[in-house]
Design an enzyme around this catalytic site. Structure first.
Site, mmCIF file in Angstrom:
data_model
loop_
_atom_site.group_PDB
_atom_site.id
_atom_site.type_symbol
_atom_site.label_atom_id
_atom_site.label_comp_id
_atom_site.label_asym_id
_atom_site.label_seq_id
_atom_site.Cartn_x
_atom_site.Cartn_y
_atom_site.Cartn_z
ATOM 1 C CE LYS A 191 14.629 -66.225 44.386
ATOM 2 N NZ LYS A 191 13.880 -66.691 45.568
ATOM 3 C CG ASP A 210 9.610 -69.383 55.102
ATOM 4 O OD1 ASP A 210 10.147 -68.290 54.840
ATOM 5 O OD2 ASP A 210 9.953 -70.456 54.582
ATOM 6 C CE1 TYR A 255 16.809 -69.946 44.383
ATOM 7 C CE2 TYR A 255 16.139 -72.217 44.715
ATOM 8 C CZ TYR A 255 16.626 -71.019 45.212
ATOM 9 O OH TYR A 255 16.928 -70.909 46.549
ATOM 10 C CG HIS A 298 12.063 -66.807 50.922
ATOM 11 N ND1 HIS A 298 12.539 -68.085 50.808
ATOM 12 C CD2 HIS A 298 11.442 -66.749 52.120
ATOM 13 C CE1 HIS A 298 12.220 -68.768 51.889
ATOM 14 N NE2 HIS A 298 11.546 -67.989 52.694
#
Length: 182
Positions: A72, A170, A132, A62
């Site tokens: 991130k 996904d 994250y 992603h």
């Protein structure tokens, strides 16, 4: 903390100092000043996310497109994952290249994935809690994805014969040259 550039030099492997004894351990998991020095610029995080997944769950690959692109800083606080970043910057000499590391609650490693990179992970333990920090808020209209098994990219997932458990988005993500990119 120890900071190691990866084959994708903007992606950094971060290993905080861990102090342990018979009682357990202590580590400084986040320090703004040390992180900014490691990255070479001031980074502002605006959101923290936490996911829990079972063995074989593969989340990714992603990314968020500009103007909502996200950096991130990722880590695992319970369990083990194989964490991956892919360079999605069209003008980069490393476009489509990937880097991956095992992150776990035992090794305390973190990975800095700046804007312009796709990100995903595979859970290697019975379950994993994955944390994250992001530099921008999630914006569904800016969401991008890359096929986790794109042969052009060639990510070497440690599946050991397991079929990964994927979200529908996904499983349907486009290959590199059909994906949106920076």
């Amino acid at each position: 903390m120890k900071v190691t550039p990866t084959r994708l030099p903007e992606v950094l492997l971060i290993e905080p100092r861990v102090f342990g004894d018979a009682r357990g351990f202590f580590t400084e998991s986040w320090n703004q000043q040390a992180f900014d020095q490691a990255v070479g610029s001031e980074v502002r995080f605006v959101q923290d996310n936490h996911s829990r997944s079972g063995r074989g769950v593969l989340r990714g690959m992603h990314f968020q497109l500009p103007p909502h692109a996200q950096g991130k800083l990722v880590r695992v606080v319970s369990g083990r994952v194989f964490d991956v970043a892919v360079d999605m910057r069209r003008d980069s000499p490393r476009f489509g290249q990937w880097e991956g590391y095992e992150l776990s609650s035992d090794n305390h490693r973190q990975l800095w994935i700046p804007p312009g990179f796709a990100h995903g992970f595979l859970v290697l333990s019975e379950s994993a809690d994955f944390l994250y920090k992001t530099t921008n808020y999630y914006a569904p209209q800016a969401e991008g994805a890359l096929a986790w098994n794109d042969p052009t990219v060639g990510i070497e997932w440690p599946l050991d014969g397991l079929a990964p458990l994927l979200a529908d988005k996904d499983a349907k993500a486009p290959r590199l040259h059909d994906a949106l990119y920076f």
